[in-house]
Motif scaffolding. Sequence first.
Motif, PDB file in Angstrom:
ATOM      1  N   ALA A  65      52.890  49.476  19.176  1.00  0.00           N
ATOM      2  CA  ALA A  65      53.965  48.525  19.490  1.00  0.00           C
ATOM      3  C   ALA A  65      53.466  47.081  19.396  1.00  0.00           C
ATOM      4  O   ALA A  65      54.178  46.200  18.911  1.00  0.00           O
ATOM      5  N   ALA A  66      52.237  46.855  19.842  1.00  0.00           N
ATOM      6  CA  ALA A  66      51.670  45.501  19.769  1.00  0.00           C
ATOM      7  C   ALA A  66      51.517  45.062  18.312  1.00  0.00           C
ATOM      8  O   ALA A  66      51.816  43.919  17.958  1.00  0.00           O
ATOM      9  N   ILE A  67      51.070  45.980  17.458  1.00  0.00           N
ATOM     10  CA  ILE A  67      50.916  45.656  16.037  1.00  0.00           C
ATOM     11  C   ILE A  67      52.279  45.369  15.412  1.00  0.00           C
ATOM     12  O   ILE A  67      52.435  44.410  14.654  1.00  0.00           O
ATOM     13  N   ALA A  68      53.275  46.177  15.734  1.00  0.00           N
ATOM     14  CA  ALA A  68      54.615  45.957  15.183  1.00  0.00           C
ATOM     15  C   ALA A  68      55.145  44.575  15.580  1.00  0.00           C
ATOM     16  O   ALA A  68      55.722  43.861  14.759  1.00  0.00           O
ATOM     17  N   ALA A  69      54.930  44.187  16.837  1.00  0.00           N
ATOM     18  CA  ALA A  69      55.389  42.874  17.303  1.00  0.00           C
ATOM     19  C   ALA A  69      54.660  41.752  16.562  1.00  0.00           C
ATOM     20  O   ALA A  69      55.269  40.757  16.158  1.00  0.00           O
ATOM     21  N   SER A  70      53.353  41.916  16.356  1.00  0.00           N
ATOM     22  CA  SER A  70      52.582  40.892  15.650  1.00  0.00           C
ATOM     23  C   SER A  70      53.011  40.788  14.196  1.00  0.00           C
ATOM     24  O   SER A  70      53.173  39.681  13.671  1.00  0.00           O
ATOM     25  N   GLN A  71      53.215  41.911  13.548  1.00  0.00           N
ATOM     26  CA  GLN A  71      53.645  41.870  12.153  1.00  0.00           C
ATOM     27  C   GLN A  71      55.033  41.247  12.027  1.00  0.00           C
ATOM     28  O   GLN A  71      55.328  40.557  11.057  1.00  0.00           O
ATOM     29  N   SER A  72      55.877  41.457  13.024  1.00  0.00           N
ATOM     30  CA  SER A  72      57.191  40.819  13.039  1.00  0.00           C
ATOM     31  C   SER A  72      57.047  39.295  13.158  1.00  0.00           C
ATOM     32  O   SER A  72      57.759  38.540  12.480  1.00  0.00           O
ATOM     33  N   ALA A 130      42.213  44.361   9.076  1.00  0.00           N
ATOM     34  CA  ALA A 130      42.160  44.065   7.642  1.00  0.00           C
ATOM     35  C   ALA A 130      43.347  43.195   7.228  1.00  0.00           C
ATOM     36  O   ALA A 130      43.206  42.265   6.425  1.00  0.00           O
ATOM     37  N   PHE A 131      44.531  43.485   7.792  1.00  0.00           N
ATOM     38  CA  PHE A 131      45.733  42.688   7.532  1.00  0.00           C
ATOM     39  C   PHE A 131      45.501  41.234   7.948  1.00  0.00           C
ATOM     40  O   PHE A 131      45.808  40.295   7.206  1.00  0.00           O
ATOM     41  N   GLN A 132      44.922  41.036   9.134  1.00  0.00           N
ATOM     42  CA  GLN A 132      44.647  39.683   9.610  1.00  0.00           C
ATOM     43  C   GLN A 132      43.586  39.003   8.754  1.00  0.00           C
ATOM     44  O   GLN A 132      43.660  37.804   8.491  1.00  0.00           O
ATOM     45  N   GLU A 134      43.125  39.484   5.592  1.00  0.00           N
ATOM     46  CA  GLU A 134      43.785  39.058   4.356  1.00  0.00           C
ATOM     47  C   GLU A 134      44.636  37.814   4.596  1.00  0.00           C
ATOM     48  O   GLU A 134      44.663  36.906   3.760  1.00  0.00           O
ATOM     49  N   LEU A 135      45.319  37.743   5.746  1.00  0.00           N
ATOM     50  CA  LEU A 135      46.091  36.537   6.051  1.00  0.00           C
ATOM     51  C   LEU A 135      45.180  35.318   6.170  1.00  0.00           C
ATOM     52  O   LEU A 135      45.533  34.223   5.726  1.00  0.00           O
ATOM     53  N   THR A 136      44.020  35.510   6.764  1.00  0.00           N
ATOM     54  CA  THR A 136      43.099  34.405   6.994  1.00  0.00           C
ATOM     55  C   THR A 136      42.371  33.978   5.732  1.00  0.00           C
ATOM     56  O   THR A 136      42.269  32.799   5.432  1.00  0.00           O
ATOM     57  N   PHE A 137      41.844  34.966   4.989  1.00  0.00           N
ATOM     58  CA  PHE A 137      40.971  34.659   3.864  1.00  0.00           C
ATOM     59  C   PHE A 137      41.627  34.821   2.500  1.00  0.00           C
ATOM     60  O   PHE A 137      41.033  34.482   1.491  1.00  0.00           O
ATOM     61  N   GLY A 138      42.831  35.388   2.434  1.00  0.00           N
ATOM     62  CA  GLY A 138      43.518  35.570   1.164  1.00  0.00           C
ATOM     63  C   GLY A 138      43.219  36.917   0.536  1.00  0.00           C
ATOM     64  O   GLY A 138      42.576  37.780   1.126  1.00  0.00           O
ATOM     65  N   ALA A 139      43.685  37.061  -0.686  1.00  0.00           N
ATOM     66  CA  ALA A 139      43.578  38.343  -1.383  1.00  0.00           C
ATOM     67  C   ALA A 139      42.131  38.786  -1.576  1.00  0.00           C
ATOM     68  O   ALA A 139      41.841  39.979  -1.613  1.00  0.00           O
ATOM     69  N   ASN A 140      41.207  37.863  -1.663  1.00  0.00           N
ATOM     70  CA  ASN A 140      39.797  38.180  -1.861  1.00  0.00           C
ATOM     71  C   ASN A 140      39.066  38.281  -0.516  1.00  0.00           C
ATOM     72  O   ASN A 140      37.894  37.951  -0.409  1.00  0.00           O
ATOM     73  N   TRP A 141      39.754  38.748   0.520  1.00  0.00           N
ATOM     74  CA  TRP A 141      39.203  38.749   1.865  1.00  0.00           C
ATOM     75  C   TRP A 141      37.978  39.641   2.014  1.00  0.00           C
ATOM     76  O   TRP A 141      37.096  39.348   2.816  1.00  0.00           O
ATOM     77  N   SER A 157      34.457  50.105   9.201  1.00  0.00           N
ATOM     78  CA  SER A 157      35.533  50.775   9.940  1.00  0.00           C
ATOM     79  C   SER A 157      36.709  51.084   9.021  1.00  0.00           C
ATOM     80  O   SER A 157      37.281  52.180   9.073  1.00  0.00           O
ATOM     81  N   LEU A 158      37.062  50.132   8.186  1.00  0.00           N
ATOM     82  CA  LEU A 158      38.171  50.340   7.259  1.00  0.00           C
ATOM     83  C   LEU A 158      37.848  51.454   6.263  1.00  0.00           C
ATOM     84  O   LEU A 158      38.702  52.300   5.977  1.00  0.00           O
ATOM     85  N   ALA A 159      36.622  51.498   5.763  1.00  0.00           N
ATOM     86  CA  ALA A 159      36.225  52.564   4.839  1.00  0.00           C
ATOM     87  C   ALA A 159      36.321  53.926   5.526  1.00  0.00           C
ATOM     88  O   ALA A 159      36.781  54.899   4.925  1.00  0.00           O
ATOM     89  N   ALA A 160      35.918  53.989   6.800  1.00  0.00           N
ATOM     90  CA  ALA A 160      36.001  55.252   7.537  1.00  0.00           C
ATOM     91  C   ALA A 160      37.452  55.682   7.719  1.00  0.00           C
ATOM     92  O   ALA A 160      37.794  56.856   7.546  1.00  0.00           O
ATOM     93  N   VAL A 161      38.319  54.740   8.053  1.00  0.00           N
ATOM     94  CA  VAL A 161      39.741  55.054   8.234  1.00  0.00           C
ATOM     95  C   VAL A 161      40.345  55.510   6.913  1.00  0.00           C
ATOM     96  O   VAL A 161      41.094  56.491   6.864  1.00  0.00           O
ATOM     97  N   GLU A 162      40.025  54.805   5.837  1.00  0.00           N
ATOM     98  CA  GLU A 162      40.560  55.185   4.539  1.00  0.00           C
ATOM     99  C   GLU A 162      40.068  56.568   4.100  1.00  0.00           C
ATOM    100  O   GLU A 162      40.823  57.368   3.572  1.00  0.00           O
ATOM    101  N   ALA A 163      38.779  56.862   4.356  1.00  0.00           N
ATOM    102  CA  ALA A 163      38.231  58.180   4.014  1.00  0.00           C
ATOM    103  C   ALA A 163      38.904  59.284   4.822  1.00  0.00           C
ATOM    104  O   ALA A 163      39.238  60.343   4.300  1.00  0.00           O
TER     105      ALA A 163
END
Length: 170
Positions: A65-72, A130-132, A134-141, A157-163
């Motif tokens: 819910a916190a993530i949904a509110a932030s993305q909104s 990772a979303f944040q 990309e917002l901070t550093f751009g597409a080449n984050w 952490s992101l690689a582990a989640v993706e795997a």
Amino acid sequence: MEDGEITMAEFARLQPNASERELRLAEIAHELRSGELFALAHADEYPVASDEDALALRTPDPVLAAIAASQSAEAAMTDFAATVTGRCLTDAERIQEDAIEQDQRATRAAVWAAVPTTAEGRAALVRYAAFQAELTFGANWRAKAKQEFCGDFLLASLAAVEAETENEGA
């Protein structure tokens, strides 16, 4: 400026610097979240309810819910920026922008303060980081993250989640 302490020209000259300063402060605050990233890296060592327990209780993971509110809030800023691009903001628009920025900061802080209670929530929190990034550093984050102190934690952490996501789909 409204009090007559600086002119419009001075404001126009100083505003980009102030904006850049605010952005850098937000980046630093984000970059120093090593405690959250450490917790994610060692999530299996923390006592949390199992996914089965969470489903049995029918209580959604609070981080979702916190993530949904932030993305909104992020979407609200994107929408607002699209309406004012290329022109000077009115006083009312500056007030609106300030309110949206305050909501962005508050909802981001709520995400970082939320403790995931499920594997889904932990994965969502890593994706949100990772979303944040990309917002901070751009597409080449990812390249920029490799240069930052906590970047290795986030990328691992992101690689582990993706795997894990790929394994569940197989």
